[in-house]
Design a protein around this motif. Sequence first.
Motif, short mmCIF file in Angstrom:
data_model
loop_
_atom_site.label_atom_id
_atom_site.label_comp_id
_atom_site.label_asym_id
_atom_site.label_seq_id
_atom_site.Cartn_x
_atom_site.Cartn_y
_atom_site.Cartn_z
N MET A 86 74.93 9.94 51.65
CA MET A 86 76.11 9.09 51.71
C MET A 86 77.06 9.46 50.57
SD MET A 86 76.38 4.92 51.48
CE MET A 86 75.41 4.74 52.97
N GLU A 87 78.34 9.55 50.89
CA GLU A 87 79.32 9.92 49.87
C GLU A 87 79.51 8.78 48.88
OE1 GLU A 87 84.03 11.03 49.58
OE2 GLU A 87 82.90 11.54 51.39
N ARG A 88 79.63 9.16 47.63
CA ARG A 88 79.84 8.19 46.57
C ARG A 88 81.20 7.50 46.74
NH1 ARG A 88 80.61 9.95 40.24
NH2 ARG A 88 81.60 8.04 39.53
N SER A 89 81.22 6.18 46.53
CA SER A 89 82.48 5.44 46.57
C SER A 89 83.14 5.50 45.20
CB SER A 89 82.23 3.97 46.93
OG SER A 89 83.41 3.21 46.78
N HIS A 90 84.46 5.53 45.21
CA HIS A 90 85.22 5.58 43.97
C HIS A 90 86.00 4.28 43.75
CE1 HIS A 90 84.22 9.78 43.26
NE2 HIS A 90 84.39 9.96 44.54
N ARG A 91 85.44 3.19 44.25
CA ARG A 91 86.10 1.90 44.08
C ARG A 91 86.19 1.56 42.59
NH1 ARG A 91 87.20 -0.02 48.77
NH2 ARG A 91 85.94 0.49 50.60
N GLY A 92 87.32 0.98 42.22
CA GLY A 92 87.57 0.68 40.82
C GLY A 92 88.35 1.77 40.13
N GLN A 93 88.42 2.95 40.74
CA GLN A 93 89.22 4.03 40.19
C GLN A 93 90.61 4.00 40.83
OE1 GLN A 93 86.08 7.17 40.91
NE2 GLN A 93 86.63 7.73 38.82
N ARG A 94 91.58 4.59 40.12
CA ARG A 94 92.97 4.49 40.55
C ARG A 94 93.60 5.86 40.72
NH1 ARG A 94 92.02 0.56 36.80
NH2 ARG A 94 92.63 1.96 35.09
N ALA A 95 94.64 5.90 41.55
CA ALA A 95 95.39 7.14 41.75
C ALA A 95 96.87 6.82 41.84
CB ALA A 95 94.93 7.86 43.02
N VAL A 96 97.69 7.80 41.44
CA VAL A 96 99.13 7.73 41.62
C VAL A 96 99.57 8.92 42.46
CG1 VAL A 96 101.39 7.87 40.48
CG2 VAL A 96 99.57 6.46 39.48
N VAL A 97 100.32 8.65 43.51
CA VAL A 97 100.82 9.69 44.41
C VAL A 97 102.32 9.84 44.17
CG1 VAL A 97 101.18 10.36 46.82
CG2 VAL A 97 99.06 9.18 46.13
N VAL A 98 102.76 11.04 43.76
CA VAL A 98 104.17 11.28 43.46
C VAL A 98 104.70 12.33 44.43
CG1 VAL A 98 105.85 11.83 41.67
CG2 VAL A 98 103.63 10.86 41.03
N ASP A 99 105.56 11.90 45.34
CA ASP A 99 106.14 12.82 46.32
C ASP A 99 107.39 12.17 46.91
OD1 ASP A 99 106.56 14.48 48.79
OD2 ASP A 99 104.64 15.33 48.17
N ASP A 100 108.45 12.94 47.08
CA ASP A 100 109.68 12.37 47.62
C ASP A 100 109.69 12.30 49.14
OD1 ASP A 100 109.81 15.14 47.86
OD2 ASP A 100 111.99 15.19 47.72
N ASP A 101 108.68 12.89 49.78
CA ASP A 101 108.55 12.84 51.23
C ASP A 101 107.67 11.64 51.60
OD1 ASP A 101 107.58 13.21 53.91
OD2 ASP A 101 108.12 15.33 53.79
N GLU A 102 108.28 10.66 52.26
CA GLU A 102 107.55 9.42 52.57
C GLU A 102 106.33 9.69 53.44
OE1 GLU A 102 108.32 4.89 54.29
OE2 GLU A 102 109.85 6.46 54.55
N ASP A 103 106.43 10.59 54.40
CA ASP A 103 105.30 10.89 55.28
C ASP A 103 104.12 11.46 54.48
OD1 ASP A 103 106.66 10.02 57.52
OD2 ASP A 103 107.42 12.01 58.03
N ILE A 104 104.43 12.36 53.54
CA ILE A 104 103.37 12.93 52.70
C ILE A 104 102.76 11.85 51.82
CG2 ILE A 104 102.84 14.57 50.86
CD1 ILE A 104 103.30 15.93 53.48
N ARG A 105 103.60 11.00 51.23
CA ARG A 105 103.08 9.91 50.39
C ARG A 105 102.11 9.04 51.17
NH1 ARG A 105 108.39 8.98 48.91
NH2 ARG A 105 108.40 6.92 49.90
N LEU A 106 102.49 8.67 52.38
CA LEU A 106 101.63 7.80 53.18
C LEU A 106 100.33 8.49 53.57
CD1 LEU A 106 104.30 6.11 55.48
CD2 LEU A 106 103.06 5.08 53.57
N LEU A 107 100.41 9.78 53.90
CA LEU A 107 99.20 10.53 54.27
C LEU A 107 98.25 10.61 53.08
CD1 LEU A 107 97.48 12.36 56.07
CD2 LEU A 107 98.92 14.29 55.33
N VAL A 108 98.78 11.00 51.91
CA VAL A 108 97.93 11.13 50.72
C VAL A 108 97.36 9.77 50.34
CG1 VAL A 108 97.86 11.76 48.28
CG2 VAL A 108 99.17 13.15 49.90
N GLN A 109 98.17 8.74 50.40
CA GLN A 109 97.69 7.39 50.08
C GLN A 109 96.54 7.00 51.00
OE1 GLN A 109 100.66 4.32 50.42
NE2 GLN A 109 99.28 2.68 49.77
#
Length: 247
Positions: free
Chosen positions: A1-24
């Motif tokens: 089973m893959e380890r969960s990364h709950r509690g960790q945070r990420a920031v997605v920086v991209d001016d393309d809204e579609d890419i931002r939503l996909l990465v998010q």
Amino acid sequence: MERSHRGQRAVVVDDDEDIRLLVQHVLEQIGLEVVTAATGEEGIEAVRRTDPDLVTLDLSLPDVDGVEVCRRLREFSNAYVVMVTGRVEESDRLVGLEVGADDYLSKPFSPRELHARAAALLRRPRAPMPGAEAPAAPPAEAAAPPVDAGGGLVLVPVDHVALLDGLPLPLTPAEVSLLTAFAAHPGRTWERGDLVREVWEGEFIESDFLVDVHVASLRRKLRKAGGSDHEWIRTVGGVGYTFQTPA
């Protein structure tokens, strides 16, 4: 089973809204809390505010170039930085690694590849900030000795530190791991796939170009630090690389 990364945070920086939503979406699937930003300045502020574990960063932003954003992030953040870009030139990738990026993902990319790269980075311990006290390592790791590669090059894998003539080299954790693998087996001819499995424990999608960029970055940093009189990492034509200690 893959380890969960709950509690960790990420920031997605991209001016393309579609890419931002996909990465998010992909990062939320592995349990990360995600904040998005459409410009470089917004991204810098989001990183400062949230202290994330991971940042995905587009190189081509409308206000501040992604390389400059990464350089500014490294002044206060030790988050893993993945450059997400449509640029294909090796020089762009080398500059990104030089200022502190940990990995590259080329557009268009598959969600599976982003998932694999992000999860693999997050399983590795983050390097301490300059001047910060490093966290105590587990006993098994603390017992691991430094690697003396000869010629004044010493590697301390537990602390993700490389020293040349007693001075620290500005390497990312992945670059220290790569250099440690080389130095532990001088003279061995490494195929690129073997390096991926050794350094990234087989968790990344295999990418010859990714290995080549990291090796080129290592060579540049070693030369810049004063090691230009010896070529530590040599190319084996059609195969991969080998590490040579000074005679």
